[in-house]
Write a protein that holds these residues in place. Structure first.
Motif, PDB file in Angstrom:
ATOM      1  N   GLY A 178      49.135  45.952  43.505  1.00 31.42           N
ATOM      2  CA  GLY A 178      48.719  47.134  44.160  1.00 31.42           C
ATOM      3  C   GLY A 178      47.123  47.229  44.291  1.00 31.42           C
ATOM      4  N   ALA A 179      46.459  46.842  43.287  1.00 26.64           N
ATOM      5  CA  ALA A 179      44.907  46.758  43.240  1.00 26.64           C
ATOM      6  C   ALA A 179      44.199  45.506  43.964  1.00 26.64           C
ATOM      7  CB  ALA A 179      44.325  46.600  41.698  1.00 26.64           C
ATOM      8  N   GLU A 180      45.287  44.826  44.759  1.00 30.89           N
ATOM      9  CA  GLU A 180      44.733  43.905  45.376  1.00 30.89           C
ATOM     10  C   GLU A 180      43.871  42.757  44.686  1.00 30.89           C
ATOM     11  OE1 GLU A 180      43.804  44.730  49.752  1.00 30.89           O
ATOM     12  OE2 GLU A 180      43.711  46.678  49.076  1.00 30.89           O
ATOM     13  N   LEU A 181      44.317  42.350  43.535  1.00 32.08           N
ATOM     14  CA  LEU A 181      43.619  41.314  42.562  1.00 32.08           C
ATOM     15  C   LEU A 181      44.648  40.283  42.577  1.00 32.08           C
ATOM     16  CD1 LEU A 181      42.548  43.463  39.741  1.00 32.08           C
ATOM     17  CD2 LEU A 181      40.932  42.802  41.518  1.00 32.08           C
ATOM     18  N   ASN A 182      44.055  38.999  43.025  1.00 34.62           N
ATOM     19  CA  ASN A 182      44.744  37.821  42.846  1.00 34.62           C
ATOM     20  C   ASN A 182      44.632  37.386  41.259  1.00 34.62           C
ATOM     21  OD1 ASN A 182      42.518  36.444  42.540  1.00 34.62           O
ATOM     22  ND2 ASN A 182      42.091  35.991  44.657  1.00 34.62           N
ATOM     23  N   GLY A 183      45.193  36.083  41.107  1.00 37.51           N
ATOM     24  CA  GLY A 183      45.296  35.702  39.756  1.00 37.51           C
ATOM     25  C   GLY A 183      44.122  35.718  38.929  1.00 37.51           C
ATOM     26  N   VAL A 184      43.055  34.984  39.539  1.00 39.05           N
ATOM     27  CA  VAL A 184      41.945  34.740  38.696  1.00 39.05           C
ATOM     28  C   VAL A 184      40.961  35.961  38.919  1.00 39.05           C
ATOM     29  CG1 VAL A 184      40.790  33.586  40.908  1.00 39.05           C
ATOM     30  CG2 VAL A 184      39.956  33.031  38.670  1.00 39.05           C
ATOM     31  N   GLU A 185      40.816  36.570  39.925  1.00 38.37           N
ATOM     32  CA  GLU A 185      40.264  38.004  39.841  1.00 38.37           C
ATOM     33  C   GLU A 185      40.806  38.968  38.936  1.00 38.37           C
ATOM     34  OE1 GLU A 185      39.254  38.169  44.813  1.00 38.37           O
ATOM     35  OE2 GLU A 185      41.394  39.230  43.935  1.00 38.37           O
ATOM     36  N   ALA A 186      42.113  38.737  38.763  1.00 40.59           N
ATOM     37  CA  ALA A 186      42.730  39.820  37.515  1.00 40.59           C
ATOM     38  C   ALA A 186      42.066  39.318  36.314  1.00 40.59           C
ATOM     39  CB  ALA A 186      44.316  39.488  37.656  1.00 40.59           C
ATOM     40  N   LEU A 187      41.931  37.939  36.109  1.00 38.78           N
ATOM     41  CA  LEU A 187      41.084  37.500  34.917  1.00 38.78           C
ATOM     42  C   LEU A 187      39.744  37.989  34.807  1.00 38.78           C
ATOM     43  CD1 LEU A 187      42.784  34.012  34.461  1.00 38.78           C
ATOM     44  CD2 LEU A 187      43.120  35.835  33.271  1.00 38.78           C
ATOM     45  N   VAL A 188      39.235  37.924  35.844  1.00 36.46           N
ATOM     46  CA  VAL A 188      37.563  38.341  35.748  1.00 36.46           C
ATOM     47  C   VAL A 188      37.635  39.707  35.359  1.00 36.46           C
ATOM     48  CG1 VAL A 188      35.752  38.485  37.149  1.00 36.46           C
ATOM     49  CG2 VAL A 188      36.900  36.525  37.202  1.00 36.46           C
ATOM     50  N   THR A 189      38.454  40.526  35.966  1.00 42.58           N
ATOM     51  CA  THR A 189      38.346  42.069  35.460  1.00 42.58           C
ATOM     52  C   THR A 189      38.517  42.455  34.132  1.00 42.58           C
ATOM     53  OG1 THR A 189      40.469  42.620  36.225  1.00 42.58           O
ATOM     54  CG2 THR A 189      38.755  42.728  37.929  1.00 42.58           C
ATOM     55  N   THR A 214      33.661  32.010  42.542  1.00 39.64           N
ATOM     56  CA  THR A 214      34.042  32.429  43.717  1.00 39.64           C
ATOM     57  C   THR A 214      34.936  33.851  43.555  1.00 39.64           C
ATOM     58  OG1 THR A 214      34.561  30.321  44.524  1.00 39.64           O
ATOM     59  CG2 THR A 214      35.708  31.941  45.792  1.00 39.64           C
ATOM     60  N   ALA A 215      35.774  34.013  42.413  1.00 36.69           N
ATOM     61  CA  ALA A 215      36.401  35.306  42.178  1.00 36.69           C
ATOM     62  C   ALA A 215      35.286  36.178  41.877  1.00 36.69           C
ATOM     63  CB  ALA A 215      37.172  35.110  40.992  1.00 36.69           C
ATOM     64  N   VAL A 216      34.243  35.827  41.099  1.00 37.90           N
ATOM     65  CA  VAL A 216      33.143  36.781  40.558  1.00 37.90           C
ATOM     66  C   VAL A 216      32.527  37.456  41.777  1.00 37.90           C
ATOM     67  CG1 VAL A 216      31.062  37.100  39.410  1.00 37.90           C
ATOM     68  CG2 VAL A 216      32.844  35.902  38.126  1.00 37.90           C
ATOM     69  N   ALA A 217      32.084  36.482  42.607  1.00 36.87           N
ATOM     70  CA  ALA A 217      31.363  36.719  43.943  1.00 36.87           C
ATOM     71  C   ALA A 217      32.079  37.636  44.651  1.00 36.87           C
ATOM     72  CB  ALA A 217      31.049  35.590  44.684  1.00 36.87           C
ATOM     73  N   GLY A 218      33.384  37.322  44.804  1.00 38.23           N
ATOM     74  CA  GLY A 218      34.212  38.251  45.738  1.00 38.23           C
ATOM     75  C   GLY A 218      34.517  39.767  45.233  1.00 38.23           C
ATOM     76  N   LEU A 219      34.589  39.936  44.084  1.00 39.86           N
ATOM     77  CA  LEU A 219      34.623  41.387  43.380  1.00 39.86           C
ATOM     78  C   LEU A 219      33.098  41.866  43.429  1.00 39.86           C
ATOM     79  CD1 LEU A 219      36.706  40.271  40.373  1.00 39.86           C
ATOM     80  CD2 LEU A 219      37.241  41.818  41.814  1.00 39.86           C
TER      81      LEU A 219
END
Length: 292
Positions: A178-189, A214-219
């Motif tokens: 629902g928060a539109e976080l993929n797996g690695v983005e979820a870990l970054v948060t 890449t996930a950090v940059a995207g967030l």
């Protein structure tokens, strides 16, 4: 029940926090790893296959979806090869056998045979069984509901907490989607929230540094993170991560509301010393999170 605007009672998260090491010990148990190795399943494959075994001999896509934050390449390296060495039922038996040996070694037979253990198993079973009708959208939890219930109280308590853990975990996946976080983005948060270090999260879930960056940059581009190299949330990012946690608590609440605050407090008091002993031996970073 309560509406989406209500505050989830604190005993929902507190009870999960206190009991989680009692379940989570299986992922760090030398006895469990040795039991998987007897079937020829070693390393990270033991984790993927033993936890996914309740689903049957599924492919890597199903495990990637339900486990959520692991690098799909790591999952594909483990499955379906593990099923060629040991069928799911064999790994489920190995998992329970390993956990039994771990609990006997760390807690001792006297604790396992105690009236307190029987009472804790009764309370946790009541909570877990109240969640059984709520399988919709909870694939990993649903798979575990079909497993036989262990007769021995210390294993019944472990099985009950396994059900409660996967019930919560499936809801957490819903909140992340629902928060539109993929797996690695979820870990970054998760790392930015400060409870677990970034390097531990990245390496245990098998993401490369390039994937992580890449996930950090995207967030950052989406307004979740500042430009601080130490992974700091923006005000918006902090609120959005907090919203994920609130949604997770809300979606996990049913069994703990059914048990009630007083019986949840009793369950925490009973299990606290056992979770602490398991955490101290196998996962010392979790000791400070226990709630009595």
């Amino acid at each position: 029940m309560f509406t989406h605007d209500d505050q989830t009672p604190p005993h929902v998260r507190e009870t999960w926090q206190t009991l989680e090491p009692y379940h989570g010990a299986v992922y760090f148990s030398p006895e469990a790893h040795a039991a998987y190795a007897e079937s020829g399943v070693v390393g990270r494959a033991g984790y993927f296959a033993s936890r996914a075994a309740a689903l049957g001999p599924v492919g890597p896509e199903v495990v990637t979806a339900t486990f959520y934050n692991f690098n799909p390449e790591a999952v594909r390296a483990a499955l379906p090869a593990a099923w060629e060495k040991a069928p799911p039922q064999e790994l489920l038996a190995a998992r329970l056998r390993g956990m039994d040996a771990t609990l006997r070694r760390i807690l001792g037979d006297e604790v396992l045979a105690s009236a307190d253990m029987r009472r804790a198993a009764e309370l946790a079973t009541t909570a877990a069984q109240s969640a059984l009708p709520h399988v919709h959208g909870r694939a990993l939890f649903a798979a575990h509901t079909a497993l036989p219930w262990p007769e021995q109280p210390h294993l019944a308590l472990w099985h009950a907490q396994t059900l409660l853990r996967e019930f919560r975990g499936d809801g957490h996946v819903t909140a992340l989607v629902g928060a539109e976080l993929n797996g690695v983005e979820a870990l970054v948060t998760h790392a930015a929230a400060g409870s677990v270090g970034a390097e531990a999260l990245r390496t245990t879930r098998a993401w490369s540094q390039a994937d992580w960056d890449t996930a950090v940059a995207g967030l950052r581009s989406r307004g979740w993170l500042t430009e601080d190299p130490d992974l700091a949330f923006t005000e918006e990012g902090a609120e959005r991560r907090a919203a994920v946690e609130r949604a997770t608590d809300r979606l996990a609440a049913t069994p703990y509301l059914e048990l009630g605050a007083d019986r949840c407090a009793e369950l925490r008091t009973l299990v606290h010393p056992w979770s602490k002993a398991l955490a101290q031996e196998l996962m010392p970073w979790a000791v400070g999170r226990l709630v009595r």
